[in-house]
Scaffold this motif. Sequence first.
Motif, PDB file in Angstrom:
ATOM      1  N   LEU A 177      10.615  -1.811  -2.961  1.00  0.00           N
ATOM      2  CA  LEU A 177      10.942  -2.928  -3.846  1.00  0.00           C
ATOM      3  C   LEU A 177      12.439  -3.211  -3.845  1.00  0.00           C
ATOM      4  N   GLY A 178      13.239  -2.145  -3.758  1.00  0.00           N
ATOM      5  CA  GLY A 178      14.687  -2.334  -3.754  1.00  0.00           C
ATOM      6  C   GLY A 178      15.171  -3.069  -2.518  1.00  0.00           C
ATOM      7  N   VAL A 179      14.677  -2.662  -1.352  1.00  0.00           N
ATOM      8  CA  VAL A 179      15.115  -3.288  -0.096  1.00  0.00           C
ATOM      9  C   VAL A 179      14.699  -4.754  -0.044  1.00  0.00           C
ATOM     10  N   LEU A 203       0.833  -1.204   0.000  1.00  0.00           N
ATOM     11  CA  LEU A 203       0.000   0.000   0.000  1.00  0.00           C
ATOM     12  C   LEU A 203       0.864   1.249   0.000  1.00  0.00           C
ATOM     13  N   LEU A 204       1.955   1.207   0.761  1.00  0.00           N
ATOM     14  CA  LEU A 204       2.877   2.342   0.804  1.00  0.00           C
ATOM     15  C   LEU A 204       3.532   2.562  -0.557  1.00  0.00           C
ATOM     16  N   ALA A 205       3.946   1.471  -1.195  1.00  0.00           N
ATOM     17  CA  ALA A 205       4.585   1.572  -2.499  1.00  0.00           C
ATOM     18  C   ALA A 205       3.606   2.080  -3.557  1.00  0.00           C
ATOM     19  N   ARG A 206       2.330   1.715  -3.416  1.00  0.00           N
ATOM     20  CA  ARG A 206       1.334   2.172  -4.385  1.00  0.00           C
ATOM     21  C   ARG A 206       0.981   3.639  -4.184  1.00  0.00           C
ATOM     22  N   ARG A 207       1.095   4.097  -2.969  1.00  0.00           N
ATOM     23  CA  ARG A 207       0.667   5.459  -2.641  1.00  0.00           C
ATOM     24  C   ARG A 207       1.519   6.507  -3.345  1.00  0.00           C
ATOM     25  N   ALA A 208       2.815   6.266  -3.450  1.00  0.00           N
ATOM     26  CA  ALA A 208       3.703   7.250  -4.065  1.00  0.00           C
ATOM     27  C   ALA A 208       4.909   6.546  -4.662  1.00  0.00           C
ATOM     28  N   ARG A 209       5.330   7.023  -5.827  1.00  0.00           N
ATOM     29  CA  ARG A 209       6.494   6.428  -6.480  1.00  0.00           C
ATOM     30  C   ARG A 209       7.757   6.608  -5.649  1.00  0.00           C
ATOM     31  N   ALA A 210       7.769   7.642  -4.820  1.00  0.00           N
ATOM     32  CA  ALA A 210       8.939   7.874  -3.976  1.00  0.00           C
ATOM     33  C   ALA A 210       9.156   6.724  -3.002  1.00  0.00           C
ATOM     34  N   PHE A 211       8.069   6.032  -2.624  1.00  0.00           N
ATOM     35  CA  PHE A 211       8.176   4.901  -1.707  1.00  0.00           C
ATOM     36  C   PHE A 211       8.368   3.586  -2.462  1.00  0.00           C
TER      37      PHE A 211
END
Length: 249
Positions: free
Chosen positions: A65-67, A52-60
């Motif tokens: 995904l990288g970590v 949900l955090l990753a979907r909310r903003a590309r900055a997240f």
Amino acid sequence: MSERNCLVANDWVCGEYVRTRGQELVDATVQHLGITAASVVIGVLISFPLALLARRARAFAGPVLGVTTVLYSIPSLAMFSLLLPLFGLSVSLVVTGLVLYSLTILVRNILAGLQAVPQEAREAARGMGYGPLRLLWEVELPLALPAMLAGVRIATVSTVALTTVGSIVDYGGLGTLIVGGLQSDFKAQVLTASVLCVLLAVLADLLLLGVQRWLTPWTRVGAPARGGFRIRGLRGRGDTARVEPEKVA
């Protein structure tokens, strides 16, 4: 040669081993299932808010995904060594390592499922007065289920295999028997434990596939190849709505 003498002959297939070590096999299987189930459940609980955090903003999205990808690339021995000061030689060490390995699969599939929800379904729900939480729970999650459950299936099968690595700290379920059999050249133990591990993976995948087909009937064989979605419900306070597939001519 009699079946009883297969232990003395150290045969690969030995029914006497299964009969005399039955409780040992059951205990190892139960431990294997427990570690796998705990790891996948905890992994899902952590992955969902991360997706949900990753979907909310590309900055997240990039960092999340990288970590998770970096964590998946760490060799198991190195992972357990890094976690050892925190958890010691315990089952928590194995579960934590397996949870970290499952994140990259689960986060990506949950995120893919949420991103694949048709925009028209969201807009229709908002037009009916759905707030963000109700939109997520009643519209987006049902439509994202196929991708999400596919991720759970992959993570579960992967975790069944990776659980055997826990044998290095004596919490590897069937993996502990496999390693013990290899060290003592006990062929029947190695083969029996290996076959049970494969069967666990197959049965877990089939069980989750059945759950997936039950929860997502529109994805079954024979469902329309093309289609959209519609939200059925009534306007007004206290009304309920449901998402279902709709045929498109």
